[in-house]
Design an enzyme around this catalytic site. Sequence first.
Site, PDB file in Angstrom:
ATOM      1  N   LYS A  21      -3.233   6.096   9.196  1.00 42.00           N
ATOM      2  CA  LYS A  21      -3.575   6.352   7.779  1.00 42.00           C
ATOM      3  C   LYS A  21      -4.966   6.997   7.631  1.00 42.00           C
ATOM      4  O   LYS A  21      -5.769   6.998   8.573  1.00 42.00           O
ATOM      5  CB  LYS A  21      -3.490   5.036   7.012  1.00 42.00           C
ATOM      6  CG  LYS A  21      -2.075   4.452   6.971  1.00 42.00           C
ATOM      7  CD  LYS A  21      -1.994   3.291   5.996  1.00 42.00           C
ATOM      8  CE  LYS A  21      -0.583   2.759   5.888  1.00 42.00           C
ATOM      9  NZ  LYS A  21      -0.474   1.694   4.861  1.00 42.00           N
TER      10      LYS A  21
ATOM     11  N   TYR B 124       6.767   6.992   0.013  1.00 42.48           N
ATOM     12  CA  TYR B 124       6.730   5.583  -0.379  1.00 42.48           C
ATOM     13  C   TYR B 124       7.602   5.293  -1.607  1.00 42.48           C
ATOM     14  O   TYR B 124       7.380   4.292  -2.293  1.00 42.48           O
ATOM     15  CB  TYR B 124       5.284   5.155  -0.650  1.00 42.48           C
ATOM     16  CG  TYR B 124       4.504   4.849   0.624  1.00 42.48           C
ATOM     17  CD1 TYR B 124       4.868   3.791   1.449  1.00 42.48           C
ATOM     18  CD2 TYR B 124       3.400   5.605   0.989  1.00 42.48           C
ATOM     19  CE1 TYR B 124       4.159   3.499   2.604  1.00 42.48           C
ATOM     20  CE2 TYR B 124       2.687   5.317   2.160  1.00 42.48           C
ATOM     21  CZ  TYR B 124       3.079   4.256   2.957  1.00 42.48           C
ATOM     22  OH  TYR B 124       2.381   3.961   4.111  1.00 42.48           O
TER      23      TYR B 124
ATOM     24  N   ASN C 243      -5.007   0.082   5.504  1.00 44.53           N
ATOM     25  CA  ASN C 243      -4.673  -0.838   6.610  1.00 44.53           C
ATOM     26  C   ASN C 243      -4.359  -0.107   7.921  1.00 44.53           C
ATOM     27  O   ASN C 243      -3.604  -0.593   8.752  1.00 44.53           O
ATOM     28  CB  ASN C 243      -3.583  -1.835   6.204  1.00 44.53           C
ATOM     29  CG  ASN C 243      -2.250  -1.195   5.927  1.00 44.53           C
ATOM     30  OD1 ASN C 243      -2.142   0.037   5.904  1.00 44.53           O
ATOM     31  ND2 ASN C 243      -1.232  -1.995   5.706  1.00 44.53           N
TER      32      ASN C 243
ATOM     33  N   HIS D  67       0.875   2.681   9.605  1.00 41.00           N
ATOM     34  CA  HIS D  67       2.183   2.332   9.042  1.00 41.00           C
ATOM     35  C   HIS D  67       3.209   2.356  10.155  1.00 41.00           C
ATOM     36  O   HIS D  67       3.180   3.237  11.014  1.00 41.00           O
ATOM     37  CB  HIS D  67       2.576   3.358   7.970  1.00 41.00           C
ATOM     38  CG  HIS D  67       4.031   3.290   7.591  1.00 41.00           C
ATOM     39  ND1 HIS D  67       4.515   2.383   6.699  1.00 41.00           N
ATOM     40  CD2 HIS D  67       5.095   4.003   8.042  1.00 41.00           C
ATOM     41  CE1 HIS D  67       5.836   2.547   6.591  1.00 41.00           C
ATOM     42  NE2 HIS D  67       6.209   3.527   7.389  1.00 41.00           N
TER      43      HIS D  67
ATOM     44  N   GLU E  68      12.066   8.510   8.292  1.00 39.45           N
ATOM     45  CA  GLU E  68      10.639   8.849   8.319  1.00 39.45           C
ATOM     46  C   GLU E  68      10.342   9.911   9.388  1.00 39.45           C
ATOM     47  O   GLU E  68       9.495  10.782   9.186  1.00 39.45           O
ATOM     48  CB  GLU E  68       9.809   7.572   8.503  1.00 39.45           C
ATOM     49  CG  GLU E  68       9.946   6.683   7.263  1.00 39.45           C
ATOM     50  CD  GLU E  68       9.231   5.337   7.331  1.00 39.45           C
ATOM     51  OE1 GLU E  68       8.629   5.005   8.369  1.00 39.45           O
ATOM     52  OE2 GLU E  68       9.277   4.627   6.308  1.00 39.45           O
TER      53      GLU E  68
HETATM   54  P1  CMP Z   1       2.750   0.142   4.817  1.00 39.98           P
HETATM   55  O1  CMP Z   1       3.292  -0.495   6.039  1.00 39.98           O
HETATM   56  O2  CMP Z   1       2.286   1.541   4.913  1.00 39.98           O
HETATM   57  O3  CMP Z   1       3.861   0.055   3.656  1.00 39.98           O
HETATM   58  C1  CMP Z   1       3.520   0.025   2.285  1.00 39.98           C
HETATM   59  C2  CMP Z   1       2.064  -0.126   2.033  1.00 39.98           C
HETATM   60  O4  CMP Z   1       1.682  -0.560   0.746  1.00 39.98           O
HETATM   61  C3  CMP Z   1       1.502  -1.186   2.960  1.00 39.98           C
HETATM   62  O5  CMP Z   1       1.517  -0.733   4.296  1.00 39.98           O
HETATM   63  C4  CMP Z   1       0.123  -1.410   2.345  1.00 39.98           C
HETATM   64  O6  CMP Z   1      -0.841  -0.493   2.830  1.00 39.98           O
HETATM   65  C5  CMP Z   1       0.349  -1.096   0.859  1.00 39.98           C
HETATM   66  N1  CMP Z   1       0.189  -2.284   0.022  1.00 39.98           N
HETATM   67  C6  CMP Z   1      -0.761  -2.443  -0.910  1.00 39.98           C
HETATM   68  N2  CMP Z   1      -0.637  -3.633  -1.521  1.00 39.98           N
HETATM   69  C7  CMP Z   1       0.410  -4.258  -0.950  1.00 39.98           C
HETATM   70  C8  CMP Z   1       1.029  -5.521  -1.132  1.00 39.98           C
HETATM   71  N3  CMP Z   1       0.605  -6.411  -2.041  1.00 39.98           N
HETATM   72  N4  CMP Z   1       2.098  -5.830  -0.351  1.00 39.98           N
HETATM   73  C9  CMP Z   1       2.571  -4.947   0.569  1.00 39.98           C
HETATM   74  N5  CMP Z   1       2.013  -3.736   0.779  1.00 39.98           N
HETATM   75  C10 CMP Z   1       0.952  -3.389   0.038  1.00 39.98           C
END
Ligand code: CMP
Length: 131
Positions: free
Chosen positions: A3, A43, A106, A109, A120
Amino acid sequence: MIKPDAVANGYAGGIISKIIEAGFRISAMKLTALSPERASQFYAVHKARPFYNDLVKYMSSGPIIAAILEKENAVNDFRKLIGDTDPFKAAPGTIRNLYAKSIDANAIHGSDSDANADIEANFFFSVTERF
Ligand code: CMP
């Protein structure tokens, strides 16, 4: 996908090393960026969630690294390697524990099923970009 925060902070090399050390084969990889439209599309499954708009804004804020990774049991093993979505809950030594700053930023992904991994992979790569 690595990311924007992790790419911007110079963590891509460390993250890719951990992925290779964990036994994944990289069959495609590129530095690219998501426009807000493409991030919304990627997303779309989270469209109804309260964090959706912030997530799209963040994911289109800078370059990302997309990759296709291969391994037996890849989806589950990769999820173990990256750790909990919330970096504050991610186990020590996991990629999110080491490199992530917040639940949106974070670091990485991973696909949550083989079917989504296919979707994807097709989102980012044509057949001729895979090795
Ligand atoms: P990712 O695995 O990329 O999939 C969806 C993303 O939404 C997740 O990682 C997080 O970066 C983001 N996100 C933000 N808030 C939340 C939340 N409360 N629960 C889950 N995903 C979240």
